[in-house]
Scaffold this motif. Structure first.
Motif, PDB file in Angstrom:
ATOM      1  N   TRP A 159     -22.532   0.981  38.358  1.00 27.65           N
ATOM      2  CA  TRP A 159     -22.337   1.860  39.512  1.00 27.65           C
ATOM      3  C   TRP A 159     -21.352   2.982  39.194  1.00 27.65           C
ATOM      4  CZ3 TRP A 159     -25.729   2.158  43.016  1.00 27.65           C
ATOM      5  CH2 TRP A 159     -26.489   1.051  43.392  1.00 27.65           C
ATOM      6  N   ALA A 160     -20.350   2.695  38.367  1.00 30.69           N
ATOM      7  CA  ALA A 160     -19.422   3.751  37.959  1.00 30.69           C
ATOM      8  C   ALA A 160     -20.144   4.838  37.172  1.00 30.69           C
ATOM      9  CB  ALA A 160     -18.284   3.153  37.136  1.00 30.69           C
ATOM     10  N   VAL A 161     -21.106   4.428  36.350  1.00 25.80           N
ATOM     11  CA  VAL A 161     -21.905   5.395  35.597  1.00 25.80           C
ATOM     12  C   VAL A 161     -22.745   6.249  36.550  1.00 25.80           C
ATOM     13  CG1 VAL A 161     -23.828   5.640  33.970  1.00 25.80           C
ATOM     14  CG2 VAL A 161     -21.980   4.024  33.489  1.00 25.80           C
ATOM     15  N   LEU A 162     -23.387   5.605  37.519  1.00 20.40           N
ATOM     16  CA  LEU A 162     -24.214   6.344  38.468  1.00 20.40           C
ATOM     17  C   LEU A 162     -23.366   7.286  39.335  1.00 20.40           C
ATOM     18  CD1 LEU A 162     -26.801   3.656  39.675  1.00 20.40           C
ATOM     19  CD2 LEU A 162     -26.965   5.297  37.809  1.00 20.40           C
ATOM     20  N   GLU A 163     -22.139   6.873  39.623  1.00 17.51           N
ATOM     21  CA  GLU A 163     -21.244   7.742  40.387  1.00 17.51           C
ATOM     22  C   GLU A 163     -20.977   9.041  39.630  1.00 17.51           C
ATOM     23  OE1 GLU A 163     -17.113   7.298  42.946  1.00 17.51           O
ATOM     24  OE2 GLU A 163     -17.312   6.208  41.043  1.00 17.51           O
ATOM     25  N   LYS A 164     -20.871   8.960  38.315  1.00 18.70           N
ATOM     26  CA  LYS A 164     -20.659  10.172  37.517  1.00 18.70           C
ATOM     27  C   LYS A 164     -21.873  11.094  37.601  1.00 18.70           C
ATOM     28  CE  LYS A 164     -17.067   9.329  34.183  1.00 18.70           C
ATOM     29  NZ  LYS A 164     -16.607   9.682  32.831  1.00 18.70           N
ATOM     30  N   ALA A 165     -23.058  10.507  37.708  1.00 19.80           N
ATOM     31  CA  ALA A 165     -24.255  11.333  37.852  1.00 19.80           C
ATOM     32  C   ALA A 165     -24.217  12.097  39.171  1.00 19.80           C
ATOM     33  CB  ALA A 165     -25.505  10.462  37.779  1.00 19.80           C
ATOM     34  N   VAL A 166     -23.735  11.450  40.217  1.00 18.58           N
ATOM     35  CA  VAL A 166     -23.610  12.127  41.512  1.00 18.58           C
ATOM     36  C   VAL A 166     -22.583  13.250  41.413  1.00 18.58           C
ATOM     37  CG1 VAL A 166     -22.940  11.835  43.917  1.00 18.58           C
ATOM     38  CG2 VAL A 166     -24.312  10.081  42.780  1.00 18.58           C
ATOM     39  N   GLU A 167     -21.461  12.946  40.772  1.00 15.82           N
ATOM     40  CA  GLU A 167     -20.421  13.963  40.617  1.00 15.82           C
ATOM     41  C   GLU A 167     -20.912  15.150  39.786  1.00 15.82           C
ATOM     42  OE1 GLU A 167     -17.291  11.767  38.828  1.00 15.82           O
ATOM     43  OE2 GLU A 167     -16.665  10.767  40.689  1.00 15.82           O
ATOM     44  N   ALA A 168     -21.864  14.881  38.860  1.00 17.83           N
ATOM     45  CA  ALA A 168     -22.413  15.961  38.038  1.00 17.83           C
ATOM     46  C   ALA A 168     -23.476  16.756  38.779  1.00 17.83           C
ATOM     47  CB  ALA A 168     -23.002  15.380  36.752  1.00 17.83           C
ATOM     48  N   GLY A 169     -23.781  16.361  40.017  1.00 16.53           N
ATOM     49  CA  GLY A 169     -24.731  17.133  40.813  1.00 16.53           C
ATOM     50  C   GLY A 169     -26.177  16.763  40.609  1.00 16.53           C
ATOM     51  N   VAL A 170     -26.447  15.522  40.109  1.00 16.51           N
ATOM     52  CA  VAL A 170     -27.845  15.108  39.897  1.00 16.51           C
ATOM     53  C   VAL A 170     -28.096  13.742  40.537  1.00 16.51           C
ATOM     54  CG1 VAL A 170     -28.320  16.475  37.832  1.00 16.51           C
ATOM     55  CG2 VAL A 170     -27.143  14.281  37.590  1.00 16.51           C
ATOM     56  N   PRO A 171     -27.842  13.610  41.853  1.00 14.07           N
ATOM     57  CA  PRO A 171     -28.064  12.299  42.491  1.00 14.07           C
ATOM     58  C   PRO A 171     -29.531  11.887  42.486  1.00 14.07           C
ATOM     59  CG  PRO A 171     -27.671  13.998  44.147  1.00 14.07           C
ATOM     60  CD  PRO A 171     -27.369  14.618  42.810  1.00 14.07           C
ATOM     61  N   ASP A 172     -30.453  12.869  42.466  1.00 12.59           N
ATOM     62  CA  ASP A 172     -31.875  12.520  42.456  1.00 12.59           C
ATOM     63  C   ASP A 172     -32.262  11.804  41.169  1.00 12.59           C
ATOM     64  OD1 ASP A 172     -31.189  14.943  41.235  1.00 12.59           O
ATOM     65  OD2 ASP A 172     -33.260  15.658  41.269  1.00 12.59           O
ATOM     66  N   VAL A 173     -31.629  12.198  40.048  1.00  5.93           N
ATOM     67  CA  VAL A 173     -31.911  11.552  38.772  1.00  5.93           C
ATOM     68  C   VAL A 173     -31.440  10.096  38.800  1.00  5.93           C
ATOM     69  CG1 VAL A 173     -31.438  11.579  36.289  1.00  5.93           C
ATOM     70  CG2 VAL A 173     -31.798  13.730  37.522  1.00  5.93           C
ATOM     71  N   ALA A 174     -30.326   9.864  39.496  1.00  5.68           N
ATOM     72  CA  ALA A 174     -29.737   8.525  39.523  1.00  5.68           C
ATOM     73  C   ALA A 174     -30.354   7.616  40.579  1.00  5.68           C
ATOM     74  CB  ALA A 174     -28.230   8.639  39.763  1.00  5.68           C
ATOM     75  N   ALA A 175     -31.147   8.170  41.502  1.00  6.14           N
ATOM     76  CA  ALA A 175     -31.640   7.376  42.630  1.00  6.14           C
ATOM     77  C   ALA A 175     -32.502   6.209  42.169  1.00  6.14           C
ATOM     78  CB  ALA A 175     -32.418   8.268  43.596  1.00  6.14           C
ATOM     79  N   ARG A 176     -33.429   6.444  41.230  1.00  8.35           N
ATOM     80  CA  ARG A 176     -34.295   5.372  40.756  1.00  8.35           C
ATOM     81  C   ARG A 176     -33.475   4.282  40.069  1.00  8.35           C
ATOM     82  NH1 ARG A 176     -38.730   2.892  41.875  1.00  8.35           N
ATOM     83  NH2 ARG A 176     -37.305   1.137  41.685  1.00  8.35           N
ATOM     84  N   ALA A 177     -32.508   4.698  39.281  1.00  8.33           N
ATOM     85  CA  ALA A 177     -31.648   3.728  38.608  1.00  8.33           C
ATOM     86  C   ALA A 177     -30.831   2.931  39.617  1.00  8.33           C
ATOM     87  CB  ALA A 177     -30.732   4.440  37.618  1.00  8.33           C
TER      88      ALA A 177
END
Length: 397
Positions: free
Chosen positions: A346-364
């Motif tokens: 989840w910490a990794v996915l949080e970084k994806a949100v912070e990078a502005g790509v929450p759609d990329v992380a949604a499936r994961a």
């Protein structure tokens, strides 16, 4: 006893000894990418089809491979068999109405089942008529011969001559062709000359390092998922002409082969050229070469190192690399699930949100949420995905 031998007998004994001497040779380690690709595919337990002209050493190479594996090889000339030799011959029992009619397997299948392992070599596959090819489908895919289930450790290799050089040759049917890794076999004049001088190249199987397997599978899943997301048109493409349909082409089945080849490549550390030949042999020239080029520029972080210290990594810039990386991370968590690794995901996915790509992380995020033990508290980093998780029913708040 020797005195009792006739002159003719003694001459034959001497002749046989000389014949044996001409067949004796030693082997040496020589790097050959096509042999490496064969060994990689066989190690990964994928059916392999060797395409080549008659008399160039396909059978001899396979015998060396079987010797390297320490396993017997059964050779079956496909072109001289009937469909029933692979689907089984019916045997009427005492009560066929209640117990059915079993299909008796041939002797070679029984020997492999008794041994528990082995290499079965279907030769002259392109000379087998369509009815025989259809009967072989179940053998190659399900490893069933009649009513007999071949052991999982049995490897399947076939050989075929191009239809132009095969007696009464046929193009392979697309369903059968799509079940093989296709390798084009050729001879090297220098290798033949050295072999006839007494030294042939050794055929060795790549050694899987157990410590690499979990990371290897995670990296392979990420790479294949990222590539097919970027190039969805290559997921399945049936060629238009009959000759191409009888070779390697991309389908979900052959991409699964690529996943396994890539996992074994990462686990055993085989060469990039070896992997390239095997991948092209699974999905064809176009898709295979594009995927190999994609791998060369992928350069993903090690998912295990990221899970060990999720605060120290930087998310890749490109969208396909981001998806490949996140898929690899979640796959690594799936391979060994505990609370610490789950929260690191989840910490990794949080970084994806912070990078502005929450759609990329949604499936994961959906996949990661499914791994949760109900005793584990919901981490704060999950907040960015609350809506999508509640809609999916994967996580209740």
């Amino acid at each position: 006893m020797e005195a009792a031998l006739t002159v003719t007998d003694r001459a034959l004994v001497a002749a046989d000894a000389l014949v044996a001497a001409t067949r004796a040779w030693r082997t040496e380690q020589v790097r050959d990418p096509k042999v490496g690709a064969l060994a990689l595919a066989v190690s990964a337990n994928l059916p392999v089809l060797l395409w080549g002209e008659p008399g160039i050493g396909k059978s001899a190479t396979l015998q060396q491979l079987a010797d390297s594996l320490g396993t017997p090889m059964e050779t079956v000339i496909a072109s001289v068999h009937e469909p029933s030799d692979f689907s089984g011959l019916p045997i009427i029992g005492d009560s066929p109405a209640t117990e059915g009619v079993p299909m008796a397997p041939p002797d070679w299948a029984v020997r492999l089942a008794r041994t528990g392992s082995g290499l079965v070599f279907f030769d002259e596959l392109s000379s087998a008529p369509p009815a025989v090819q259809a009967a072989l489908l179940r053998v190659v895919l399900e490893r069933r011969v009649g009513s007999l289930q071949l052991p999982p450790a049995v490897r399947i290799v076939a050989a075929a001559n191009p239809p132009t050089s095969a007696a009464d040759g046929w193009h392979l049917s697309p369903p059968l062709a799509n079940r093989f890794v296709h390798l084009h076999w050729s001879h090297d004049a220098r290798t033949v000359a050295r072999g006839l001088a007494g030294t042939w190249p050794a055929v060795t199987v790549p050694v899987v390092e157990p410590g690499r397997t979990s990371t290897a599978l995670a990296r392979a899943r990420g790479a294949v998922a990222g590539f097919l997301t970027a190039r969805p048109g290559l997921t399945h493409h049936l060629p238009g002409d009959s000759e191409a349909r009888g070779g390697a082409w991309p389908s979900p089945r052959t991409w699964e082969m690529v996943l396994r080849l890539l996992t074994f490549h990462y686990s055993a550390g085989t060469g990039a050229d070896v992997l390239a030949l095997a991948v092209v042999g699974a999905v064809g020239d176009g898709a295979g070469l594009e995927f190999v080029t994609y791998l060369e520029h992928l350069d993903l972080p090690d998912p295990e190192r990221v899970l060990a210290n999720p605060d120290a990594f930087t998310l890749p810039d490109r969208g396909d690399r981001q998806l490949a990386f996140l898929t690899a991370v979640i796959s690594a968590v799936q391979g060994r699930v505990d609370r610490q690794r789950w929260e690191a995901g989840w910490a990794v996915l949080e970084k994806a949100v912070e990078a502005g790509v929450p759609d990329v992380a949604a499936r994961a995020a959906l996949d990661l949420a499914a791994l949760r033990d109900t005793a584990w508290p919901v981490p704060p980093s999950i907040d960015a995905f609350v809506e999508v998780l509640q809609l999916s029913g994967r996580l209740s708040r």
